[in-house]
Design a protein around this motif. Sequence first.
Motif, short mmCIF file in Angstrom:
data_model
loop_
_atom_site.label_atom_id
_atom_site.label_comp_id
_atom_site.label_asym_id
_atom_site.label_seq_id
_atom_site.Cartn_x
_atom_site.Cartn_y
_atom_site.Cartn_z
N GLY A 42 44.40 20.22 70.38
CA GLY A 42 44.70 18.82 70.12
C GLY A 42 46.18 18.54 69.98
N ALA A 43 46.53 17.27 70.09
CA ALA A 43 47.90 16.81 69.93
C ALA A 43 47.85 15.44 69.27
N SER A 44 49.00 14.98 68.82
CA SER A 44 49.06 13.65 68.22
C SER A 44 50.42 13.02 68.47
N VAL A 45 50.44 11.70 68.46
CA VAL A 45 51.67 10.95 68.61
C VAL A 45 51.72 9.96 67.46
N GLY A 46 52.88 9.79 66.88
CA GLY A 46 52.95 8.90 65.74
C GLY A 46 54.34 8.50 65.34
N VAL A 47 54.42 7.84 64.22
CA VAL A 47 55.67 7.29 63.69
C VAL A 47 55.82 7.72 62.24
N VAL A 48 57.05 8.03 61.87
CA VAL A 48 57.36 8.35 60.47
C VAL A 48 58.46 7.41 60.02
N ALA A 49 58.26 6.77 58.88
CA ALA A 49 59.22 5.78 58.39
C ALA A 49 59.39 5.89 56.88
N MET A 50 60.52 5.42 56.40
CA MET A 50 60.76 5.35 54.96
C MET A 50 60.40 3.95 54.49
N GLY A 51 59.72 3.87 53.36
CA GLY A 51 59.36 2.56 52.81
C GLY A 51 58.08 2.01 53.40
N GLN A 52 57.81 0.75 53.13
CA GLN A 52 56.58 0.11 53.58
C GLN A 52 56.65 -0.24 55.06
N ILE A 53 55.50 -0.12 55.72
CA ILE A 53 55.42 -0.45 57.15
C ILE A 53 54.15 -1.24 57.42
N GLU A 54 54.09 -1.86 58.59
CA GLU A 54 52.89 -2.59 59.01
C GLU A 54 51.89 -1.58 59.57
N THR A 55 51.09 -1.03 58.67
CA THR A 55 50.20 0.07 59.05
C THR A 55 49.27 -0.29 60.21
N SER A 56 48.63 -1.44 60.14
CA SER A 56 47.66 -1.82 61.17
C SER A 56 48.33 -1.97 62.53
N ARG A 57 49.47 -2.65 62.57
CA ARG A 57 50.19 -2.86 63.84
C ARG A 57 50.65 -1.53 64.41
N ILE A 58 51.24 -0.70 63.58
CA ILE A 58 51.74 0.58 64.06
C ILE A 58 50.58 1.49 64.47
N GLY A 59 49.47 1.41 63.74
CA GLY A 59 48.30 2.19 64.12
C GLY A 59 47.82 1.84 65.51
N THR A 60 47.81 0.56 65.83
CA THR A 60 47.40 0.10 67.16
C THR A 60 48.36 0.62 68.23
N LEU A 61 49.66 0.59 67.93
CA LEU A 61 50.66 1.06 68.89
C LEU A 61 50.55 2.57 69.12
N THR A 62 50.27 3.33 68.07
CA THR A 62 50.12 4.78 68.25
C THR A 62 48.86 5.10 69.05
N LEU A 63 47.81 4.33 68.84
CA LEU A 63 46.59 4.52 69.63
C LEU A 63 46.85 4.28 71.12
N GLU A 64 47.62 3.25 71.42
CA GLU A 64 47.97 2.96 72.81
C GLU A 64 48.80 4.09 73.42
N ALA A 65 49.76 4.60 72.64
CA ALA A 65 50.60 5.70 73.12
C ALA A 65 49.76 6.96 73.33
N ALA A 66 48.83 7.22 72.42
CA ALA A 66 47.96 8.39 72.54
C ALA A 66 47.10 8.31 73.79
N SER A 67 46.62 7.11 74.11
CA SER A 67 45.80 6.93 75.29
C SER A 67 46.59 7.23 76.56
N VAL A 68 47.84 6.78 76.60
CA VAL A 68 48.69 7.04 77.77
C VAL A 68 48.95 8.54 77.92
N LEU A 69 49.30 9.20 76.82
CA LEU A 69 49.60 10.63 76.88
C LEU A 69 48.37 11.46 77.20
N ALA A 70 47.20 11.03 76.73
CA ALA A 70 45.96 11.73 77.06
C ALA A 70 45.71 11.70 78.56
#
Length: 223
Positions: free
Chosen positions: A190-218
């Motif tokens: 397995g592999a994963s693609v994601g984002v790491v940030a300091m402080g609060q982030i828009e979890t739902s929005r970023i989660g959707t973006l990482t899912l899209e990136a994961a689909s492309v890389l898959a």
Amino acid sequence: MGTLQGLDRGLRALNFISLSPEGLTVAEIASQVGIDRATAYRIVQTLEQQGLVTRGPGKRVRLGAGAVTFAGRFHPQLVRAAGPVLRNLADATVNAAFLSVAQGDQECVPVLAAEPSRKSIIRVGYRIGMSHSLTRGANGIAILALHPERADEPEAVREARQVGYSVTAGELQHGATGVAAGFDVPGLLGASVGVVAMGQIETSRIGTLTLEAASVLASLSRA
């Protein structure tokens, strides 16, 4: 023209290991390659030193993260596309984006990173090639969520499997939040693609973006 016996045996062993996602014991490698266990053990040690294989529970030998380098060179379209995918993710979230792979069934290794064009004020100290447990950090949890459900798995893995991405806070660096989505890669666990940030982030929005990136890389990993 003759062949180099040691190299031939090592490559054959690596091929058999790559065809076995659950891993092989040294005895099984010896049997399949047609060599004695002592020779098979030395081959495994050599491959392990180069990061091409790793040994997990039950001393079963599996592909290591180092094999990703060769796989990437064999599939240049994946290498060319992985960088832009990460850069797009970094720019869309204005945070560092990472590509990680499983090394065996216990460790996670970040192998590629991208910083946003518009630099954030605080940078995350996340080191490429520095392995950590699959049970720590969003990238590792996302990879574990790809696997069949287990009774003893962490609750974070179950949650990631349900929503499609993982979210962790402060596990690899104090104050840092990670969001990652996993995807399958032939020959690896397995592999994963994601984002790491300091402080609060828009979890739902970023989660959707990482899912899209994961689909492309898959899709690219299967090309």
